[in-house]
Design a protein around this motif. Structure first.
Motif, short mmCIF file in Angstrom:
data_model
loop_
_atom_site.label_atom_id
_atom_site.label_comp_id
_atom_site.label_asym_id
_atom_site.label_seq_id
_atom_site.Cartn_x
_atom_site.Cartn_y
_atom_site.Cartn_z
N SER A 1 0.87 -1.18 0.00
CA SER A 1 0.00 0.00 0.00
C SER A 1 0.90 1.22 0.00
N SER A 2 0.82 1.99 -1.07
CA SER A 2 1.73 3.12 -1.22
C SER A 2 0.93 4.41 -1.23
N VAL A 3 1.40 5.38 -0.48
CA VAL A 3 0.62 6.61 -0.38
C VAL A 3 1.55 7.82 -0.26
N ASN B 1 -1.60 10.11 10.27
CA ASN B 1 -2.01 9.29 9.13
C ASN B 1 -0.93 8.27 8.79
N ALA B 2 0.31 8.75 8.69
CA ALA B 2 1.42 7.85 8.36
C ALA B 2 1.55 6.74 9.41
N LYS B 3 1.46 7.14 10.68
CA LYS B 3 1.61 6.19 11.78
C LYS B 3 0.49 5.14 11.75
N ASN B 4 -0.75 5.61 11.56
CA ASN B 4 -1.88 4.67 11.52
C ASN B 4 -1.75 3.68 10.37
N ILE B 5 -1.30 4.17 9.24
CA ILE B 5 -1.16 3.29 8.08
C ILE B 5 -0.13 2.19 8.39
N GLN B 6 0.99 2.61 8.98
CA GLN B 6 2.03 1.61 9.31
C GLN B 6 1.55 0.64 10.39
N GLN B 7 0.85 1.15 11.40
CA GLN B 7 0.39 0.28 12.49
C GLN B 7 -0.64 -0.73 11.99
N ASP B 8 -1.56 -0.25 11.14
CA ASP B 8 -2.66 -1.13 10.74
C ASP B 8 -2.29 -2.08 9.61
N LEU B 9 -1.39 -1.68 8.74
CA LEU B 9 -1.04 -2.55 7.61
C LEU B 9 0.32 -3.22 7.79
N GLY B 10 1.10 -2.72 8.72
CA GLY B 10 2.47 -3.24 8.88
C GLY B 10 3.44 -2.42 8.04
N LYS B 11 4.51 -1.94 8.71
CA LYS B 11 5.52 -1.11 8.02
C LYS B 11 5.99 -1.75 6.72
N GLU B 12 6.22 -3.08 6.80
CA GLU B 12 6.83 -3.78 5.67
C GLU B 12 5.87 -3.87 4.48
N ASN B 13 4.61 -3.55 4.70
CA ASN B 13 3.63 -3.64 3.61
C ASN B 13 3.25 -2.28 3.02
N THR B 14 3.98 -1.25 3.43
CA THR B 14 3.59 0.10 3.01
C THR B 14 4.79 0.91 2.50
N ASN B 15 4.49 1.86 1.63
CA ASN B 15 5.44 2.89 1.21
C ASN B 15 4.77 4.22 1.51
N ILE B 16 5.39 5.05 2.30
CA ILE B 16 4.78 6.33 2.65
C ILE B 16 5.76 7.47 2.44
N GLU C 1 2.37 6.29 -10.73
CA GLU C 1 2.88 4.93 -10.45
C GLU C 1 1.87 4.12 -9.64
N GLY C 2 0.70 4.71 -9.37
CA GLY C 2 -0.35 3.95 -8.69
C GLY C 2 -0.46 4.21 -7.20
N TRP C 3 0.33 5.16 -6.70
CA TRP C 3 0.24 5.48 -5.27
C TRP C 3 -1.06 6.23 -5.00
N ALA C 4 -1.64 6.02 -3.83
CA ALA C 4 -2.80 6.80 -3.40
C ALA C 4 -2.32 8.17 -2.93
N TYR C 5 -3.26 9.11 -2.88
CA TYR C 5 -2.98 10.49 -2.51
C TYR C 5 -3.83 10.87 -1.31
N ILE D 1 -7.00 4.43 5.82
CA ILE D 1 -6.79 3.17 5.09
C ILE D 1 -7.98 2.88 4.18
N GLU D 2 -9.18 3.24 4.64
CA GLU D 2 -10.36 3.12 3.77
C GLU D 2 -10.15 3.96 2.49
N ILE D 3 -9.65 5.17 2.66
CA ILE D 3 -9.46 6.08 1.53
C ILE D 3 -8.39 5.55 0.57
N ILE D 4 -7.30 5.04 1.14
CA ILE D 4 -6.24 4.47 0.31
C ILE D 4 -6.73 3.24 -0.45
N SER D 5 -7.46 2.38 0.26
CA SER D 5 -7.94 1.14 -0.36
C SER D 5 -8.84 1.44 -1.55
N LYS D 6 -9.71 2.41 -1.37
CA LYS D 6 -10.62 2.74 -2.47
C LYS D 6 -9.85 3.28 -3.67
#
Lengths: 147, 147, 147
Positions: A36-38, A56-71, A140-144, B132-137
């Motif tokens: 998940s890249s944002v 936002n950055a912290k929540n993304i890493q906590q909920d998805l796992g640091k290793e699964n994200t690019n922020i 490149e497909g990253w979310a904004y 994460i909801e926003i990113i996923s969508k």
């Protein structure tokens, strides 16, 4: 027998094609199921927004796992203040950077405001133009996210 | 005759492949020509912004047809106030929900602010993390609007 | 010899397929490597934001080259003020338009505020709904920036 060997070649080609075609869909899917890249935009000189961006950055890493994200947090315009060495959120920047969040300052904004890298918190990198970094990542497909 | 039957098999495989390859492009196209889907972010405690978000949702449904759209309003951080039962826009929330607009509150924000579902307007659903909801969508191809 | 000609046909089909399959990936890639396209949303009545939007457009054109970019500024809600003939940034609008930046006003907002095209700066075009313009462009792969 040339006919048989041709047949074998044709069949091999056909099987290869089945493989290649089958791979076509997973290739697209893989891209989508990868990390998940944002890219998070900060263009306001408002510490409440800066903290929201860091949350936002912290929540993304906590909920998805640091290793699964690019922020990436990209600051431009008045948002550049977030990334200065004396910023209110400087301690949180160090923490975010240690956790793998990229902190990027807009080179155009720095030129306009006569800032140098010395004015920035130590972990911040400078990109040529913040807005172009943000556009490129979306391409490149990253979310904004704009907090 | 094994040669002929092999040939038929090879040709059939080839035709199948033509079909599969031809389908690859429409699959991508179909995804893009499906419903207009949009996730609307509300992260500010500002009723003018809340009304703008609700106007956006309404305009999209009016102009494209409810049945052709997927709309989510995701509130997080200070934006959570929009979705409280005593919010200034509570009557408009009921209307939006009745029209099929999903109203989603960030579970992380609720935890931080010690809110429970009872504090929210009746039609609101809680998601684990708004961001994460926003990113996923967006990863699923939804457009993003921050009013 | 029908067997041989069938074989040739099968091989030709196979080769065609290799070509078609090989083209599938470049087709997607081509779409991504085309012009950098970005839709910039202005929904606030704040000249600092208007200037930031115009700076963003200018920086994108300067850094990537006008000919390599598509840029639209879409104003809706309170942002419509940016595009009025007596707007603080009217001279900059003319310059942006001359440089190929599309300036688009939301028709729904104009109806609500009883504005006509005469109230707008000369180079501005009206779209039915600003938010739908922004969504449509994102669906076509354009990046989104809210300054």
């Amino acid at each position: 027998m040339p006919i048989v060997s041709s047949l074998i070649r044709a069949s091999t080609a056909a099987l290869l094609l089945i493989g290649m075609t089958a791979l076509a869909t997973p290739a697209v899917a893989a891209e989508r199921t990868a990390k998940s890249s944002v890219v998070i935009q900060v263009s306001e000189s408002n510490p409440a927004i800066w903290n929201l961006a860091l949350n936002n950055a912290k929540n993304i890493q906590q909920d998805l796992g640091k290793e699964n994200t690019n922020i990436e947090i990209v600051a431009y315009g008045p948002g550049i203040n977030m990334l200065k060495f004396d910023s209110e959120v400087a301690p949180r920047l160090k923490e975010a950077s240690a956790n793998g969040v990229a902190l990027l300052a807009c080179g155009n904004t720095m030129k306009n405001q006569k800032l140098t890298e010395k004015d920035l918190e130590g972990d911040v990198k400078v990109v040529k133009a913040g807005v172009i970094e943000i556009i490129s990542k979306q391409r490149e497909g990253w979310a904004y996210i704009k907090p």
